[in-house]
Design an enzyme around this catalytic site. Structure first.
Site, PDB file in Angstrom:
ATOM      1  N   LYS A  25      13.950  30.372  -9.856  1.00  0.00           N
ATOM      2  CA  LYS A  25      13.327  29.403 -10.760  1.00  0.00           C
ATOM      3  C   LYS A  25      12.486  30.103 -11.831  1.00  0.00           C
ATOM      4  O   LYS A  25      11.985  31.218 -11.643  1.00  0.00           O
ATOM      5  CB  LYS A  25      12.478  28.414  -9.962  1.00  0.00           C
ATOM      6  CG  LYS A  25      13.283  27.506  -9.040  1.00  0.00           C
ATOM      7  CD  LYS A  25      14.137  26.526  -9.789  1.00  0.00           C
ATOM      8  CE  LYS A  25      15.035  25.688  -8.878  1.00  0.00           C
ATOM      9  NZ  LYS A  25      14.282  24.806  -7.985  1.00  0.00           N
ATOM     10  N   ARG A  51      16.384  26.772   0.545  1.00  0.00           N
ATOM     11  CA  ARG A  51      17.596  26.668  -0.268  1.00  0.00           C
ATOM     12  C   ARG A  51      17.625  27.862  -1.222  1.00  0.00           C
ATOM     13  O   ARG A  51      16.693  28.045  -2.007  1.00  0.00           O
ATOM     14  CB  ARG A  51      17.608  25.348  -1.042  1.00  0.00           C
ATOM     15  CG  ARG A  51      18.861  25.127  -1.896  1.00  0.00           C
ATOM     16  CD  ARG A  51      18.752  23.799  -2.639  1.00  0.00           C
ATOM     17  NE  ARG A  51      19.956  23.488  -3.394  1.00  0.00           N
ATOM     18  CZ  ARG A  51      20.211  23.896  -4.625  1.00  0.00           C
ATOM     19  NH1 ARG A  51      19.333  24.668  -5.264  1.00  0.00           N
ATOM     20  NH2 ARG A  51      21.337  23.550  -5.236  1.00  0.00           N
TER      21      ARG A  51
END
Length: 293
Positions: A230, A264
């Site tokens: 991210k 995840r």
């Protein structure tokens, strides 16, 4: 700084058998990502071709993935994803989904559309992963209830607002989503909560959500964290998505320490190794303490 509070729960609910199995280990379960999209922020369409997606899934399983999460619409959290129709999502999934499911580990369908989720569940997927947490598609909660499958409720916002208390916003979102779930008769034991790292948040808010993740345990439900690659990582240490492995592992180790039971990730082997080593160190520390008593 006030801690958030979730609904009062006398005890954690009886988990769906699949979730109970997934979260029973000493380390979090690891969900490997397979994007059958041309515009994923993390891999840029590398696995759009069915044979490539299948090879990637096999690789992730060999590396230790407990779940394969497949998505056919980019939900990249930075505003440049091209929306696609349900029909397009299904056409991207159709050539590969049955083969993914045949690999023998649980497959989750990453879609905010109930018709796409229904298609995937019909094909053998067993988890619904909704990045809008049952609050975008009015048919999603009814579908999940009817199929009695686990559902991942992720916090999301249309845009980031740096002025808000992000933990209060996450808690309020979850409360609304859980109310929708209850009204649809989704058992609370079928629900996983995901704070949505990188979605509708500033970089600082994503880091706050990780730092204060343990507050979300007040909901009494398993927590999933997906911080893999991210952009908030690059705000600390500039790097392109595929060069954010170190930051991803750091975030996921913090998440594990603060209560995440599912991680995840795009980088399964390195994540599994990091989680196992961290757990081994923790075990050694506890043994040393016991030995001194």
């Amino acid at each position: 700084m006030m801690a958030i509070s979730g609904p009062a729960l006398a005890r954690a609910p009886e988990l769906h058998p699949l979730l109970r199995k997934l979260v029973a280990g000493a380390i979090p379960a690891v969900m490997g990502v397979v994007n059958v999209t041309p515009d994923s922020f993390s891999d840029g369409g590398k696995f759009l071709a069915p044979e490539n997606a299948l090879a990637q899934a096999r690789r992730l399983i060999a590396e230790g993935a407990d779940i394969i999460d497949v998505g056919a619409e980019s939900t990249r959290p930075y505003g440049s994803a091209a929306p696609v129709s349900a029909e397009q999502e299904i056409e991207r999934l159709r050539p590969v989904l049955a083969d993914l499911i045949a690999l023998g580990i649980p497959v989750s369908i990453d879609s905010m559309k109930s018709s796409v989720t229904a298609f995937a569940l019909d094909a053998g997927a067993v988890i619904s992963n909704d990045v809008w947490g049952l609050l975008r598609d009015p048919g999603m909660a009814k579908l999940v209830a009817a199929r009695d499958c686990p559902v991942i409720i992720m916090h999301n916002r249309d845009s980031a607002d740096p002025s808000i208390d992000v933990m209060q916003d996450i808690a309020a979102f979850f409360a609304r989503a859980l109310d929708v779930a209850a009204k649809a008769a989704i058992p609370s034991g079928n629900i996983v909560l995901d704070p949505g790292i990188g979605f509708g948040k500033t970089h600082a808010q994503s880091m706050i959500a990780l730092a204060r993740l343990d507050e979300l345990q007040s909901f009494g439900l398993p927590l999933l964290v997906g911080a893999s690659r991210k952009r908030f990582i690059a705000s600390v240490s500039p790097a392109e998505p595929q060069q954010r492995l170190g930051g991803s592992i750091a975030a996921h180790l913090v998440a594990s320490q603060h209560g995440a039971r599912i991680i995840r990730t795009h980088d399964v082997a390195d994540t599994v190794q990091a989680l196992r080593v961290a757990q081994a160190i923790e075990d050694a520390s506890e043994e040393a303490i016991e030995g001194k008593r």
